[in-house]
Every structure is written in C-alpha cells, then in structure tokens.
Design a protein around this motif. Structure first.
Motif, mmCIF file in Angstrom:
data_model
loop_
_atom_site.group_PDB
_atom_site.id
_atom_site.type_symbol
_atom_site.label_atom_id
_atom_site.label_comp_id
_atom_site.label_asym_id
_atom_site.label_seq_id
_atom_site.Cartn_x
_atom_site.Cartn_y
_atom_site.Cartn_z
ATOM 1 N N TYR A 1 0.839 -1.191 0.000
ATOM 2 C CA TYR A 1 0.000 0.000 0.000
ATOM 3 C C TYR A 1 0.882 1.251 0.000
ATOM 4 C CZ TYR A 1 -4.056 -2.909 1.264
ATOM 5 O OH TYR A 1 -5.071 -3.843 1.275
ATOM 6 N N TRP A 2 1.733 1.366 -1.012
ATOM 7 C CA TRP A 2 2.649 2.504 -1.063
ATOM 8 C C TRP A 2 1.909 3.799 -1.337
ATOM 9 C CZ3 TRP A 2 6.979 1.314 1.084
ATOM 10 C CH2 TRP A 2 7.441 -0.011 1.018
ATOM 11 N N ASN A 3 0.734 3.712 -1.954
ATOM 12 C CA ASN A 3 -0.061 4.918 -2.177
ATOM 13 C C ASN A 3 -0.500 5.542 -0.852
ATOM 14 O OD1 ASN A 3 -1.640 2.671 -1.723
ATOM 15 N ND2 ASN A 3 -3.218 3.217 -3.207
ATOM 16 N N ILE A 4 -0.808 4.678 0.122
ATOM 17 C CA ILE A 4 -1.227 5.192 1.435
ATOM 18 C C ILE A 4 -0.045 5.827 2.158
ATOM 19 C CG2 ILE A 4 -2.157 4.537 3.686
ATOM 20 C CD1 ILE A 4 -3.705 2.318 2.280
ATOM 21 N N LEU A 5 1.119 5.174 2.089
ATOM 22 C CA LEU A 5 2.298 5.753 2.735
ATOM 23 C C LEU A 5 2.651 7.093 2.099
ATOM 24 C CD1 LEU A 5 4.680 2.717 3.356
ATOM 25 C CD2 LEU A 5 2.849 3.630 4.779
ATOM 26 N N ALA A 6 2.627 7.143 0.760
ATOM 27 C CA ALA A 6 2.940 8.403 0.072
ATOM 28 C C ALA A 6 1.968 9.509 0.493
ATOM 29 C CB ALA A 6 2.885 8.198 -1.441
ATOM 30 N N PHE A 7 0.697 9.144 0.632
ATOM 31 C CA PHE A 7 -0.318 10.122 1.021
ATOM 32 C C PHE A 7 -0.010 10.715 2.390
ATOM 33 C CE2 PHE A 7 -4.248 11.158 3.263
ATOM 34 C CZ PHE A 7 -4.860 12.017 2.375
ATOM 35 N N TYR A 8 0.271 9.864 3.366
ATOM 36 C CA TYR A 8 0.503 10.380 4.719
ATOM 37 C C TYR A 8 1.856 11.071 4.843
ATOM 38 C CZ TYR A 8 -3.812 8.456 6.543
ATOM 39 O OH TYR A 8 -5.143 8.206 6.783
ATOM 40 N N TYR A 9 2.864 10.615 4.088
ATOM 41 C CA TYR A 9 4.120 11.367 4.061
ATOM 42 C C TYR A 9 3.851 12.799 3.594
ATOM 43 C CZ TYR A 9 6.818 6.929 4.137
ATOM 44 O OH TYR A 9 7.371 5.708 4.452
ATOM 45 N N TYR A 10 3.000 12.926 2.562
ATOM 46 C CA TYR A 10 2.780 14.221 1.918
ATOM 47 C C TYR A 10 1.906 15.139 2.767
ATOM 48 C CZ TYR A 10 1.754 17.588 -1.803
ATOM 49 O OH TYR A 10 1.629 18.733 -2.548
ATOM 50 N N VAL A 11 0.737 14.659 3.162
ATOM 51 C CA VAL A 11 -0.193 15.541 3.891
ATOM 52 C C VAL A 11 0.245 15.741 5.339
ATOM 53 C CG1 VAL A 11 -2.106 14.855 2.396
ATOM 54 C CG2 VAL A 11 -1.798 13.690 4.601
ATOM 55 N N GLY A 12 0.943 14.737 5.889
ATOM 56 C CA GLY A 12 1.366 14.850 7.285
ATOM 57 C C GLY A 12 2.673 15.581 7.461
ATOM 58 N N ARG A 13 3.361 15.831 6.343
ATOM 59 C CA ARG A 13 4.654 16.528 6.375
ATOM 60 C C ARG A 13 5.596 15.886 7.395
ATOM 61 N NH1 ARG A 13 0.811 20.846 6.141
ATOM 62 N NH2 ARG A 13 0.876 21.955 4.142
ATOM 63 N N SER A 14 5.651 14.571 7.360
ATOM 64 C CA SER A 14 6.514 13.843 8.290
ATOM 65 C C SER A 14 7.984 14.110 7.974
ATOM 66 C CB SER A 14 6.222 12.338 8.213
ATOM 67 O OG SER A 14 6.244 11.885 6.870
#
Length: 235
Positions: free
Chosen positions: A139-152
């Motif tokens: 589920y790399w799409n989910i990880l990419a999403f949270y990396y992006y919106v969460g500004r981790s």
C-alpha cells in the motif's frame, strides 16, 4: 444457452476486464500529473484507481463469471499488472518527485519497495485461499499520502519506507478488505468513512486539517491491528 444470452455474457465479461484495464489509464494520468507537479491530482487519481476501480472490478468479475465466460483471458494477471502500477510505481515516483525522501538517498532507497513488491506480486502465496494477503500488501499509495499531507520528517520517511519494504517479505497475513469474511461489514463500512476523510483532506490541500489527518489514521491502525490479531490467531 441461447445465442443472445451467450453474447450478452461475453459483452459483460469484456466490460469488466475493460474496467480493470482502465486503472492503467488512470495510473498514466497520475504519472503525467506528478510530472506537472500536480500532486493533489495524482492522489485523486490514485484514490479513484484504488478506491473505486480496484474495489468494484473484483465483485463485478465474480458476478459476470468472467473465468467461465472468457476462459482464454487471464483477468487476474491483468489485475496484478494494474495494481503494481497504481499501488507501487505511481506512489514511488511521487515520493521521489515530491521530495518526500532526502535527495541524497532517494534514488537508492526506492529500489527496495519496487523490488520487494515485484517479488510479492509474483509469489504464488501472495493471496491465501481464505482471502488474506501475505506480507505487507504494497500500500505505497497510502504511505505516500501520509508522508505528503502529514509533512513527516524525511528521516522518518526513510526508516518507515525501508521497514515497509522488509514487511512485504515477512509472511504475515493481512486482511483483504473486500473479501476476508471476519468483520467484513465493519471493515468495509469504516473503509468508506476513511475514503471520505481522505477526499476531504485532499480537498483541503495545501493546508489540510491536522486533526482530520490524525483521526483518519485510526482506520490504518484498525486494519493493522486486526490483521496481526488474525495472523496470530490462525497460527
């Protein structure tokens, strides 16, 4: 079987395969959006490909009995090709292009998820007969999403990307939201609410609500905890 009915069934079966193949078109649109720097558009495309096309083509294929009607066409192989594009290649490209990993190591980190996911997609035990995924389901799409919106932090993204790549190879059973029977209505219902939250977050970009992002993480947490609990139970 009457001739007209047979033609109708074949048309329906081909229509389902066309729906699955449309996911590849959406994936290419996502890559074009990424190239243009339109990351929100790319995420919308990924959500459409994963949340709509991938969610409905399986039930429709079983309803249309595509394996019986078109035995010469391997819809499972088509589905795997499209899924590898949309769940692996597209989000990995976005992670790189959106600078979600340190520029100095990004090009060296990203081969790990690409290769481990390619291995898992081609493994005969990637899905169990009782409808579980084996290994982290890419589920790399989910990880990419949270990396992006969460500004981790970038260092966190590096560590978690490598960790997830390793977990692809670890044969832990993960629930298949649309097919695993255990708590399926609850899983699907929560998944719909989660998808709605993701849409709102995307709509709010570039300044999404931190509280909504935090609340949206409850579903991935539920999914992971339930998967691990089921794995240890079946052991």
């Amino acid at each position: 079987m009457k001739r007209g009915e047979g033609v109708r069934q074949r048309v329906m079966a081909w229509a389902v395969h066309l729906l699955t193949a449309s996911g590849a078109v959406i994936g290419v649109w996502c890559l074009v959006a990424i190239h243009r720097g339109d990351y929100r558009g790319a995420f919308f495309g990924m959500l459409l490909a994963a949340g709509v096309v991938d969610a409905v083509d399986g039930p429709l294929a079983r309803l249309a009995r595509v394996k019986e009607v078109l035995p010469q066409f391997d819809g499972t192989k088509l589905d795997d090709i499209v899924d590898y594009l949309n769940f692996v290649i597209v989000p990995i490209v976005l992670i790189h292009e959106a600078n979600l990993l340190p520029a100095s190591v990004s090009i060296w980190i990203l081969p790990f998820p690409l290769l481990t996911s390619a291995y898992r997609f081609c493994h005969i035990a990637a899905k169990t007969p009782d409808h579980f995924f084996t290994g982290f389901p890419s589920y790399w799409n989910i990880l990419a999403f949270y990396y992006y919106v969460g500004r981790s932090p970038l260092w966190f993204n590096v560590i978690f990307t490598l960790f997830a790549a390793v977990m692809v190879l670890v044969p832990i059973r993960y629930i298949y939201p649309g097919r695993t029977r255990i708590l399926r209505p609850l899983t699907i219902g929560l998944g719909v609410l989660w998808a709605a939250a993701l849409l709102i977050i995307l709509w709010q970009l570039p300044d999404p609500s931190p509280s909504l992002i935090a609340w949206s993480l409850l579903y991935p947490t539920y999914y992971t905890v339930l998967s691990f609990a089921m794995h240890w139970r079946f052991r």
